[in-house]
Scaffold this active site. Structure first.
Site, PDB file in Angstrom:
ATOM      1  N   ASP A  51       0.824  -1.205   0.000  1.00  0.00           N
ATOM      2  CA  ASP A  51       0.000   0.000   0.000  1.00  0.00           C
ATOM      3  C   ASP A  51       0.858   1.254   0.000  1.00  0.00           C
ATOM      4  O   ASP A  51       0.500   2.252  -0.623  1.00  0.00           O
ATOM      5  CB  ASP A  51      -0.935  -0.006   1.212  1.00  0.00           C
ATOM      6  CG  ASP A  51      -1.917  -1.163   1.148  1.00  0.00           C
ATOM      7  OD1 ASP A  51      -2.527  -1.363   0.087  1.00  0.00           O
ATOM      8  OD2 ASP A  51      -2.056  -1.877   2.155  1.00  0.00           O
ATOM      9  N   THR A  63      -1.785  -2.081   4.746  1.00  0.00           N
ATOM     10  CA  THR A  63      -2.924  -1.859   5.629  1.00  0.00           C
ATOM     11  C   THR A  63      -3.845  -3.056   5.428  1.00  0.00           C
ATOM     12  O   THR A  63      -4.310  -3.298   4.311  1.00  0.00           O
ATOM     13  CB  THR A  63      -3.654  -0.548   5.281  1.00  0.00           C
ATOM     14  OG1 THR A  63      -4.030  -0.564   3.910  1.00  0.00           O
ATOM     15  CG2 THR A  63      -2.776   0.655   5.562  1.00  0.00           C
TER      16      THR A  63
END
Length: 161
Positions: A51, A63
């Site tokens: 991410d 995440t």
């Protein structure tokens, strides 16, 4: 308890769940930006498409939603219907997470997983506490770790979760 939606409606609802630019990702991006850290997002050239990639620190951040990645916390609850289907799907996510962490480590990257429960729910961390944990991990050149409501913890590459 049976699902309140038909299979078609449930499938439509599940397809609508985004995998990019989620609220969790936007919040982490804001915290990293406030720290003055430069990063790129969703780098497809790296295993697992992290991410966030903080190249100057040789660090990546994932995440993870507690449901989709089987985090043992109050936000993870196995559905009562089609349990076998969901277990197979979620266990495949966990196995892929492990493979990606291992591959990234072998390439020299440090990996941080920020769990959804650290950002929402009754035990969530404040922005200030979360930002302190992010800065601590990134700047201290820490080992592979995870952040949950309990703080920051080491994770190894030899276990799937």
């Amino acid at each position: 308890m049976a699902d309140v939606h038909s299979a078609e409606i449930r499938s439509k609802n599940m397809r609508a769940i985004g995998t990019r630019d989620t609220a969790i990702e936007r919040r982490i991006a804001s915290l990293l930006g406030d720290l003055g850290m430069e990063f790129c997002v969703q780098d497809a050239s790296l295993p697992g498409r992290p991410d966030f990639v903080l190249a100057q620190f040789n660090a990546v951040i994932f995440t993870h939603g507690c449901f989709w990645h089987k985090h043992q916390c109050p936000l993870f609850k196995l559905p009562a219907t089609r349990t076998g289907f969901w277990l197979k799907k979620i266990d495949a996510n966990v196995a892929r997470d492990w493979r990606d962490r291992l591959a990234l480590s072998e390439l020299g990257w440090r990996v941080l997983v920020v769990w959804e429960c650290a950002l929402r729910g009754r035990q969530k961390l404040s922005d200030r506490a979360l930002q302190a944990r992010l800065e601590e991990w990134v700047c201290a050149a820490g080992s592979n770790s995870e952040i949950d409501p309990g703080g920051i913890h080491l994770i190894g590459n030899d276990s799937a979760g």
